[in-house]
Write a protein that holds these residues in place. Sequence first.
Motif, short mmCIF file in Angstrom:
data_model
loop_
_atom_site.label_atom_id
_atom_site.label_comp_id
_atom_site.label_asym_id
_atom_site.label_seq_id
_atom_site.Cartn_x
_atom_site.Cartn_y
_atom_site.Cartn_z
N ILE A 166 40.28 41.67 37.60
CA ILE A 166 41.20 41.58 36.68
C ILE A 166 42.09 42.92 36.72
O ILE A 166 43.15 43.05 36.63
CB ILE A 166 40.57 41.61 35.29
CG1 ILE A 166 40.05 40.04 35.16
CG2 ILE A 166 41.86 41.71 34.13
CD1 ILE A 166 39.64 39.91 33.81
N ALA A 167 41.38 44.15 36.87
CA ALA A 167 42.02 45.47 36.80
C ALA A 167 42.93 45.64 38.08
O ALA A 167 44.04 46.10 38.10
CB ALA A 167 40.93 46.57 36.84
N LEU A 168 42.34 45.07 39.20
CA LEU A 168 43.20 45.05 40.40
C LEU A 168 44.53 44.27 40.31
O LEU A 168 45.45 44.61 40.57
CB LEU A 168 42.21 44.53 41.43
CG LEU A 168 42.64 44.97 42.79
CD1 LEU A 168 42.26 46.64 43.00
CD2 LEU A 168 41.78 44.30 44.09
N TRP A 169 44.11 43.12 39.88
CA TRP A 169 45.45 42.37 39.53
C TRP A 169 46.59 42.84 38.70
O TRP A 169 47.70 42.90 38.73
CB TRP A 169 44.88 41.11 38.97
CG TRP A 169 46.19 39.84 38.72
CD1 TRP A 169 46.66 39.21 39.47
CD2 TRP A 169 46.51 39.65 37.48
NE1 TRP A 169 47.50 38.27 38.94
CE2 TRP A 169 47.75 38.45 37.39
CE3 TRP A 169 46.49 40.08 36.11
CZ2 TRP A 169 48.55 37.89 36.61
CZ3 TRP A 169 47.21 39.60 34.93
CH2 TRP A 169 48.29 38.63 35.15
N GLY A 190 47.05 46.25 38.31
CA GLY A 190 47.48 47.27 39.30
C GLY A 190 48.27 46.56 40.11
O GLY A 190 49.63 47.25 40.50
N MET A 191 48.06 45.60 40.84
CA MET A 191 49.29 44.80 41.99
C MET A 191 50.34 44.49 41.21
O MET A 191 51.50 44.64 42.12
CB MET A 191 48.52 43.67 42.43
CG MET A 191 47.15 43.88 43.01
SD MET A 191 47.18 44.05 44.83
CE MET A 191 47.33 42.14 45.40
N ARG A 192 50.25 44.28 39.98
CA ARG A 192 51.56 43.75 39.23
C ARG A 192 52.49 45.04 38.78
O ARG A 192 53.35 44.96 37.98
CB ARG A 192 51.35 42.73 37.99
CG ARG A 192 50.60 41.71 38.72
CD ARG A 192 50.80 40.62 37.67
NE ARG A 192 51.95 40.38 37.17
CZ ARG A 192 52.38 39.79 35.79
NH1 ARG A 192 51.40 39.41 34.98
NH2 ARG A 192 53.52 39.80 35.47
N GLY A 193 51.89 46.36 39.11
CA GLY A 193 52.64 47.61 38.64
C GLY A 193 52.17 47.91 37.35
O GLY A 193 52.76 49.08 36.84
N ALA A 219 47.57 49.33 32.49
CA ALA A 219 46.78 48.34 31.93
C ALA A 219 45.57 48.00 32.76
O ALA A 219 44.49 47.77 32.15
CB ALA A 219 47.61 47.04 31.91
N GLY A 220 45.53 48.15 34.03
CA GLY A 220 44.48 48.27 34.82
C GLY A 220 43.27 49.12 34.38
O GLY A 220 42.37 48.94 34.25
N ILE A 221 43.52 50.29 34.22
CA ILE A 221 42.80 51.38 33.76
C ILE A 221 42.16 50.68 32.32
O ILE A 221 41.05 51.24 32.25
CB ILE A 221 43.46 52.94 33.66
CG1 ILE A 221 43.90 53.31 34.84
CG2 ILE A 221 42.74 53.79 32.96
CD1 ILE A 221 44.90 54.33 34.98
#
Lengths: 364, 692
Positions: free
Chosen positions: B426-429, B431-434, B438-440
């Motif tokens: 989820i975090a990576l997702w 992060g990928m969306r910029g 939120a990822g953190i």
Amino acid sequence: MKTNVADSKQVKLSCRNVWKVYGSGPEKFFNKANGQVSDAATHADTIRKQQHIVANANVSFDVHAGEIFVIMGLSGSGKSTIVRCLSRLVEPTAGEIILDGENLLEKSAEDLIDIRRHKMGMVFQSFGLMPHLSVIDNVAFPLKLQGKPEQERYAQAKRVIELVGLQGRENNYPKQLSGGQQQRVGIARSLAVEPDIWFLDEPFSALDPLIRRQMQDEFLHIQSKLHKSIVFITHDFHEALRLADRMAIMRDGAIVQIGRPVDLILNPVDDYIRKFTLDVPWETILTATDIVEKPEGPIDALKRVSGETLVEKLLRYLADNEQGLAVEAKDGSILGIATARGVVKALASGSNDDSGAAPKIVQA
Amino acid sequence: MKLGSIERSFFHWLAVIVVTLGCIAAKDHWGWLIEYPDALIFPFSDWLNVMMDWMVKHFGWFFMGISWVLEWPIWVVQKILSGLPWAVTMFLFCVVAFVATGWRLAAFTLGATLYMVVIGYWEESMNSLSLVAISVPLAIFVGFSVGVWGFYSDRAERAIMPALDLFQTVPAFAYLLPILLLFGFGTVVGLIASVLYSFPPMVRNTMIGLRSVAPEVIESGLMSGATPGQLFWQVRVPSCRKQILLGVNQATMASLSMVIIASIIGGTSDIGWEVLSTIRKAQFGESLLVGMVIALMAMVIDRVTCGLAQRSNLYDPSEKTVLQRYRMWAVAIIGATLLFGLAQVFNVLADWPRDNVWSPGRSMNEGLTYLIVNYRPQIEALKTSAFFFVMLPLKIGLQGAVSPFTWGFALTATHKVVYALAMAAIALWCGMRGKTIAGIVVMLFAVFLYFGLTSIPWPCVILIYTFIGWKIGGRALGLGTALGLGFMVVTGNWAEAMLSVYLCGIAAIISFVFGTTIGIWAAHNDKVSAFVRPINDTMQTMPLFVILIPFVMVFKIGEFTGLLAIIAYAFVPAIRYAEHGLRNLPETVIEAGNMMGATRWQLLWQVKIPLALPVMMLGLNQTIMYAIAMLVIAALVGTNGLEQIVYIGLSDGNFGIGIVAGLCMAIIAIIADRMTQGWSKKRQAELGLEVQ
Ligand SMILES: Nc1ncnc2c1ncn2[C@@H]1O[C@H](COP(=O)(O)OP(=O)(O)OP(=O)(O)O)[C@@H](O)[C@H]1O
Ligand SMILES: [Mg+2]
């Protein structure tokens, strides 16, 4: 059109070398309290270089008894500041302000309150009405502060409310009035104490053009009855033209030129002034007096016109009478002659000519 | 440039997470990471106790003197209010209500006062009211003076503002004791506590009001020849009268709620005491009946002060005769005299006979018992599932909460790996969306949820909060956060502080989600809005104690009851702000969204909510503040956090412990306040919005 009522040259209020500097330590720039410096423009620049704001630089002018003195200038040129210095709402950094021959800056706080209560009235651009008071209480407010009994102050307030044409709205609150009506309240309030000198800081700027014109007419009407000495601020040259006996134009806190509106149109000292006068419909401003020339020949044969005739009306006659017209003053004496060439000359001096470069003549 | 700063920020966060995980790994090795060593605890509370003893010994006479002076006016008002026949007092209240807004409020007042009489609590109500009647003018006087001082002196303002924050955030239970020690037992404690609690809103409103007066109004006052005194009393103060009256209203409400809270120390037969003692005796029906008295009183006073504040803006152009002008006075005097006379003849009008007291309390209790007995399984199920699946995981983490007994299975290595991978995905997702931040947040949340707030080493918690503070409010907020949290550690209050944060945190999140959802609905539907508004108004004027009662009735004492009570109080601001934020968006933006062909949902999620977010964040801010206020009261139903220490400090008479725990609560509140406000301001500036 406005006529000169201020023939008397009696000075009511004058300011001499007034400076107002904002910043961390404005006093240090002036060793003499009267504000006299050898070169005002350089001095102002020096002050500006040291991170201070020069709101007024070496301002001097006289306001004559009974005249409307208009101050004009672009936004931020120091108009509001100078009028607030005149009423000491803002304390000048240096200079003198002389009201009826006495230095206003030396007055004590009590004297100042007394002067404001009886001699000065002021109208503000955004009205400055007390939101919690009804129209009549707003107008009577200065009288209440003086401790006048209720009946007396309401009677006086009713009188000035009638003067500005607001009768019937006495019990409304400012919020319930339109902008023009609110400004009438402001005007009525400033007149309630029957001041000698009347300050108006862009009183009509917040109003739309139609109302503004109507208010100007009423203002002139009131002035024709009351003959106050007036300092009127505006940034609208047309307004200045309609109202001013004399006017001053300011730039960067300093006065650039003082004179009658026509003087400014006919003899602007620089391009800054010229820009203000550029789109003025000159033919509705200039009168025959403004364009007279010395007669070169006999004038007895010429038709006569009054000196107050507008150039607009004159033009038709000039076309028919190549010799020109004789211009006579009120007392019947002859001022000179008005010719088509004179009109063109007057216009040339006021128009924005590119340093007199001759127009290209296209040969046929 | 922008990208660079985002990346730098990302690495900062990564470092924080790594340190956190490292600390967690090392915590079994170094016990002090979890439990701050007792030997190093700073004996702050002992010092405070010594200081207090010294004060009482040497200056006790001074405070006792004040107390004696203040005792008198209360006594006089009390005698008047309880001496007059109830019919007379009631009539006068109705007249005031009528003058304030009209017939409807007068009728409501009539109903409310009749209720007090009929259920047999007239005397107690009047005792509470007399305390309010003295404390409100006092609070207004103090608040107004301090506000004026702060207005004129910048230096004073710099001292006043933080002091106000403290007065409003230190829980009342914490300063009841010092007042008790200094001023002695009696009604005066309630009076002083309520003045201390209710003057800050008056100060704030006075300062805001005086600042808001337009400069041209001042100048026109000066040009009218006002002396300094005239300028203040006839220009400045009346032109901001509305704001000042708002302060009066807020001070009145605060004073009322405090008068009730203060009666916890007992000694007076007033409404607050009746509520408390009936709760303690588990007579919930009675306590609800009495609690309604406070609620009614608060509503009437609120409407009356609001009405009076607005009334002065109406105008009446007609000329009035003397009789017309003083008509209401005449009505009041004649009516009161008449009723007084009648009361001498018919005693019912003076003293409501005991036999006629209507008290459905007992039957309410029976009904409740019936309900509880019949629905016990459902109630228990609700309670346990909330406990097992929501509260416990957050408190001690999934690693502790998931067991065959609670969740029905034990946590195996597979579960752990799946959890870790899912969260990382989820975090990576994100992060990928910029959405780096939120990822953190997801990662941090995953760590928190797994280990539980109470078993994360304190240095990590401090580090994380300091970091968040720094990111939101710059160096000052970061440093302040670190110092504040450090204070909790060194005074030995850390564990309880985390329990408070945990309870308050869950409550705030649930309230916020729940309230915001309703707020969004209300913003799009006028019917919902009209339905929600009166409920909001009532909840906001409802004294905190009273909100507690129904929950204690059904769920008995315990953390869960506390949680529900907090939610019931704290969801109101979330609704308000969400609706306000959405309803006041610039029209052009929404039109632009429509023109681009956004669907309703797209418009809501991608245009409206992002724009309204700053205002919603202010709602979150208020939600947290309300939650903390209620948390203090929730100590009564047996929670375990700081609020309980404050309460214990009060009941054991240990000044130092109570006040230090109280300060810790204030610190939590202030940090939360600064962070949410800071974030909201930052966001507003980014969006170029101007919202008050
Ligand atoms: N209190 C103050 N502190 C600092 N600078 C000021 C202050 N008051 C005015 N100024 C500066 O003085 C200058 C002149 O301002 P002033 O208000 O007199 O302009 P103005 O000619 O009345 O303009 P406008 O037509 O916009 O009203 C401006 O540059 C303004 O920024
Ligand atoms: Mg101005």
